[in-house]
Structures are given as structure tokens and as C-alpha cells.
Design a protein around this motif. Sequence first.
Motif, mmCIF file in Angstrom:
data_model
loop_
_atom_site.group_PDB
_atom_site.id
_atom_site.type_symbol
_atom_site.label_atom_id
_atom_site.label_comp_id
_atom_site.label_asym_id
_atom_site.label_seq_id
_atom_site.Cartn_x
_atom_site.Cartn_y
_atom_site.Cartn_z
ATOM 1 N N TYR A 9 8.076 7.877 2.019
ATOM 2 C CA TYR A 9 6.908 7.351 1.290
ATOM 3 C C TYR A 9 7.127 5.718 1.753
ATOM 4 O O TYR A 9 5.926 5.255 1.903
ATOM 5 C CB TYR A 9 7.142 7.307 -0.237
ATOM 6 N N LEU A 10 8.000 5.234 1.724
ATOM 7 C CA LEU A 10 8.082 3.767 1.969
ATOM 8 C C LEU A 10 7.698 3.685 3.425
ATOM 9 O O LEU A 10 6.934 2.451 3.713
ATOM 10 C CB LEU A 10 9.323 3.066 1.699
ATOM 11 N N SER A 11 7.980 4.228 4.233
ATOM 12 C CA SER A 11 7.542 4.202 5.656
ATOM 13 C C SER A 11 5.972 4.173 5.958
ATOM 14 O O SER A 11 5.285 3.478 6.540
ATOM 15 C CB SER A 11 8.168 5.181 6.527
ATOM 16 N N ASP A 12 5.434 5.198 5.214
ATOM 17 C CA ASP A 12 4.085 5.512 5.172
ATOM 18 C C ASP A 12 3.179 4.322 4.453
ATOM 19 O O ASP A 12 2.147 3.814 4.915
ATOM 20 C CB ASP A 12 3.486 6.748 4.469
ATOM 21 N N LEU A 13 3.807 3.734 3.431
ATOM 22 C CA LEU A 13 3.126 2.598 2.665
ATOM 23 C C LEU A 13 3.341 1.540 3.751
ATOM 24 O O LEU A 13 2.390 0.881 3.439
ATOM 25 C CB LEU A 13 3.983 2.301 1.299
ATOM 26 N N SER A 14 4.388 1.244 4.503
ATOM 27 C CA SER A 14 4.370 0.033 5.151
ATOM 28 C C SER A 14 3.473 -0.075 6.326
ATOM 29 O O SER A 14 2.816 -1.013 6.743
ATOM 30 C CB SER A 14 5.801 -0.174 5.864
ATOM 31 N N VAL A 15 2.984 1.245 6.552
ATOM 32 C CA VAL A 15 1.863 1.624 7.759
ATOM 33 C C VAL A 15 0.533 1.240 7.004
ATOM 34 O O VAL A 15 -0.483 0.701 7.589
ATOM 35 C CB VAL A 15 1.910 2.858 8.442
ATOM 36 N N HIS A 16 0.206 1.838 5.875
ATOM 37 C CA HIS A 16 -1.029 1.897 5.238
ATOM 38 C C HIS A 16 -0.947 1.090 3.881
ATOM 39 O O HIS A 16 -1.044 1.440 2.740
ATOM 40 C CB HIS A 16 -1.342 3.283 4.804
ATOM 41 N N ASN A 17 -0.649 -0.116 3.902
ATOM 42 C CA ASN A 17 -0.425 -1.380 2.854
ATOM 43 C C ASN A 17 -1.796 -1.649 2.360
ATOM 44 O O ASN A 17 -2.097 -2.952 2.420
ATOM 45 C CB ASN A 17 0.573 -2.261 3.475
ATOM 46 N N ASP A 18 -2.715 -0.772 1.592
ATOM 47 C CA ASP A 18 -3.709 -1.289 1.192
ATOM 48 C C ASP A 18 -3.869 -0.103 -0.222
ATOM 49 O O ASP A 18 -3.258 0.643 -0.474
ATOM 50 C CB ASP A 18 -4.886 -1.060 2.099
ATOM 51 N N ARG A 19 -4.618 -0.814 -1.092
ATOM 52 C CA ARG A 19 -4.724 -0.019 -2.346
ATOM 53 C C ARG A 19 -5.558 1.183 -2.398
ATOM 54 O O ARG A 19 -5.090 2.039 -3.167
ATOM 55 C CB ARG A 19 -5.664 -1.027 -3.308
ATOM 56 N N ALA A 20 -6.569 1.632 -1.441
ATOM 57 C CA ALA A 20 -7.082 2.655 -1.363
ATOM 58 C C ALA A 20 -6.202 3.806 -1.043
ATOM 59 O O ALA A 20 -5.959 4.949 -1.507
ATOM 60 C CB ALA A 20 -8.224 2.704 -0.098
ATOM 61 N N THR A 63 14.204 -1.235 -12.541
ATOM 62 C CA THR A 63 13.362 -1.323 -11.212
ATOM 63 C C THR A 63 12.219 -2.050 -11.289
ATOM 64 O O THR A 63 11.707 -2.668 -12.337
ATOM 65 C CB THR A 63 13.027 0.275 -10.944
ATOM 66 N N PHE A 64 12.039 -2.761 -10.082
ATOM 67 C CA PHE A 64 10.671 -3.706 -9.730
ATOM 68 C C PHE A 64 9.696 -2.995 -9.216
ATOM 69 O O PHE A 64 9.726 -2.109 -8.453
ATOM 70 C CB PHE A 64 11.311 -4.788 -8.952
ATOM 71 N N LYS A 65 8.433 -3.442 -9.633
ATOM 72 C CA LYS A 65 7.196 -2.932 -9.378
ATOM 73 C C LYS A 65 6.811 -2.940 -7.721
ATOM 74 O O LYS A 65 7.662 -4.021 -7.050
ATOM 75 C CB LYS A 65 6.291 -3.476 -9.800
ATOM 76 N N LEU A 66 6.307 -2.288 -6.925
ATOM 77 C CA LEU A 66 5.742 -2.390 -5.698
ATOM 78 C C LEU A 66 4.868 -3.511 -5.404
ATOM 79 O O LEU A 66 4.818 -4.128 -4.108
ATOM 80 C CB LEU A 66 5.462 -1.190 -5.217
ATOM 81 N N VAL A 67 4.098 -3.742 -6.509
ATOM 82 C CA VAL A 67 2.935 -4.480 -6.403
ATOM 83 C C VAL A 67 3.555 -6.049 -6.095
ATOM 84 O O VAL A 67 4.153 -6.613 -6.638
ATOM 85 C CB VAL A 67 2.108 -4.745 -7.610
ATOM 86 N N ARG A 68 2.963 -6.751 -4.939
ATOM 87 C CA ARG A 68 3.330 -8.240 -4.533
ATOM 88 C C ARG A 68 2.429 -9.002 -5.508
ATOM 89 O O ARG A 68 1.082 -8.971 -5.638
ATOM 90 C CB ARG A 68 3.213 -8.298 -3.209
ATOM 91 N N ASP A 69 2.815 -10.377 -5.633
ATOM 92 C CA ASP A 69 2.131 -11.416 -6.173
ATOM 93 C C ASP A 69 1.846 -12.336 -4.887
ATOM 94 O O ASP A 69 2.365 -12.748 -4.348
ATOM 95 C CB ASP A 69 2.989 -12.365 -7.071
ATOM 96 N N THR A 70 0.460 -12.075 -4.622
ATOM 97 C CA THR A 70 0.258 -12.764 -3.220
ATOM 98 C C THR A 70 -0.616 -13.964 -3.266
ATOM 99 O O THR A 70 -0.921 -14.571 -2.411
ATOM 100 C CB THR A 70 -1.055 -11.694 -2.433
ATOM 101 N N ARG A 71 -0.434 -14.685 -4.605
ATOM 102 C CA ARG A 71 -1.298 -15.990 -4.874
ATOM 103 C C ARG A 71 -0.876 -17.126 -3.905
ATOM 104 O O ARG A 71 -1.794 -17.788 -3.515
ATOM 105 C CB ARG A 71 -1.203 -16.180 -6.345
ATOM 106 N N PHE A 72 0.397 -16.980 -3.776
ATOM 107 C CA PHE A 72 0.893 -18.405 -2.849
ATOM 108 C C PHE A 72 1.346 -17.878 -1.595
ATOM 109 O O PHE A 72 2.142 -18.557 -1.029
ATOM 110 C CB PHE A 72 1.904 -19.035 -3.752
ATOM 111 N N SER A 73 1.043 -16.885 -1.097
ATOM 112 C CA SER A 73 1.606 -16.241 0.086
ATOM 113 C C SER A 73 0.571 -16.026 1.094
ATOM 114 O O SER A 73 -0.612 -15.654 0.697
ATOM 115 C CB SER A 73 2.117 -14.963 -0.219
ATOM 116 N N HIS A 74 0.912 -16.327 2.438
ATOM 117 C CA HIS A 74 0.030 -16.046 3.738
ATOM 118 C C HIS A 74 -0.088 -14.669 3.848
ATOM 119 O O HIS A 74 -1.140 -14.186 4.228
ATOM 120 C CB HIS A 74 0.654 -16.861 4.837
ATOM 121 N N ASP A 75 0.742 -13.804 3.430
ATOM 122 C CA ASP A 75 0.897 -12.333 3.492
ATOM 123 C C ASP A 75 -0.116 -11.602 2.318
ATOM 124 O O ASP A 75 0.563 -11.858 1.388
ATOM 125 C CB ASP A 75 2.200 -11.724 3.935
ATOM 126 N N LYS A 76 -1.191 -11.153 2.654
ATOM 127 C CA LYS A 76 -1.983 -10.892 1.473
ATOM 128 C C LYS A 76 -1.882 -9.283 1.153
ATOM 129 O O LYS A 76 -2.601 -8.521 0.496
ATOM 130 C CB LYS A 76 -3.353 -11.200 1.618
#
Length: 227
Positions: A9-20, A63-76
Motif C-alpha cells: 500500500y505505501l509503495s503504491d501511495l508513494s507512486v500515486h500521491n494524490d487525493r483521487a 498512530t499518525f495520519k498520512l495527511v501532510r500539512d503542506t502550508r509551509f512546504s515546497h513539496d505539495k
Amino acid sequence: MNMQLILNYLSDLSVHNDRAWYHAHKAEYQAANAQFEELVQDLILQIGEFDSSILGHAPKDLTFKLVRDTRFSHDKSPYNPAFRAHISSMGKLPVPVGYYLMIKPGGQSFLGGGLFADMFKEATQMVRDYISEHGSEWEAIITAPAFQKHFTVGGTTLKKVPAGYAQDHPQAEYLKYKSWYLEYPIQDKELADGTVFLAKAVDTFRLMKPFNDYLNKALAEFKMPTR
């Protein structure tokens, strides 16, 4: 325990890192997350045999959520493709320090201990003061052969010993730190057999306990800031 669901799952998510993609594969997430929570439950029970302070927490609260806080990050990218947990007496708060686990394919997994947060100036000062006053105990922990075989103390550091501490203190190098933590790297192949990995994780966390105990003594009076 087979951890392949987590890794796939994590390998797939890293390739398809989008909400859809994430929302279209909610079932795979739920299956992998259930497997991770099972691992965390096993860790709680087995760590609890040598550190009973961490007993009584439900895995989902550590445990921590997978969702990132992207407000202050170049990586969106919206998700961090990693399952993470912090097992301590007060749950997943950074203080008291406890036993940290991150599973992230691509050789980025690790077992951790100690204080990772350096934004709490009061916590940093408490640990510096404690090392300054209990230097020989600190030295005994970090120079123990089993410790040195497995760990190196990490953390963000200043260039100089901060004002208020002896520049020639025997632990001067560690008084420069703002955080003090351990990271024990785990390769993907070590995660293939969950039972073997669980045993290794428990043994590694057992070796971290004196380091964690020392920091928790230093941080005994620390109060998490209220938001």
C-alpha cells in the motif's frame, strides 16, 4: 504476521500521491492500517513487559495520519507514504519520550527513541540542565557497548555551547544539542517477516530504554504548551 499489505500500500501511495487515488483505494488503506495497528498492539504488549508505563493505550491513539500539512512546504504532495506510531506513557505526544516506529518503503523505515522535537525551548533547557548536572550518568548510557553498537545520538545542534553552561564541560558536545534522539534504520527486507521484525523491534527498543528513561527524568516537570 505478514506485513506485505503495509509495504504494498505505501509503495503504491508513494507512486500515486494524490487525493483521487487515495480515495479510490480506501479499502487497501483500511486493510494496511489494520495490519499496522495489529503490529502496534503487539509492540505495546511486548514493550510493556520491560516498560509497563506504556500499557493502557489503544493503537489508534498512538498512530499518525498520512495527511501532510503542506502550508509551509515546497513539496505539495498531500500524503506522507509512511505508517508511524509513538508509544509512550502519555500516548503519542513528543514528551514524555517513548518508542517511535516509522515504516516507509525504500529503506526509509526506522525505530526511534528520545526527544525528536526541538521547538520546545523549555524542554531543551531541561535536558541541557540535566546533562550538565548528571553528566557521568549520561556518559555511562551512551558509552555502554550495546548502545554504541546500535546507536548514535542524533539531533539538531548549535555551533557553540550555549551561554550559561561551562564551555569545557565533559559533555559540552551534547549541551549544544536542541534535541536528542536515536534512529535505528530498518531495511525493507527486514520487514518481510512480521514476526521476525517484531522481535527485532522489541529488542532494539529494550536497548533504548535507559536513554529514554534519562530524558524522561530530565523532562519530568515539562508541560506540553496549550494551543
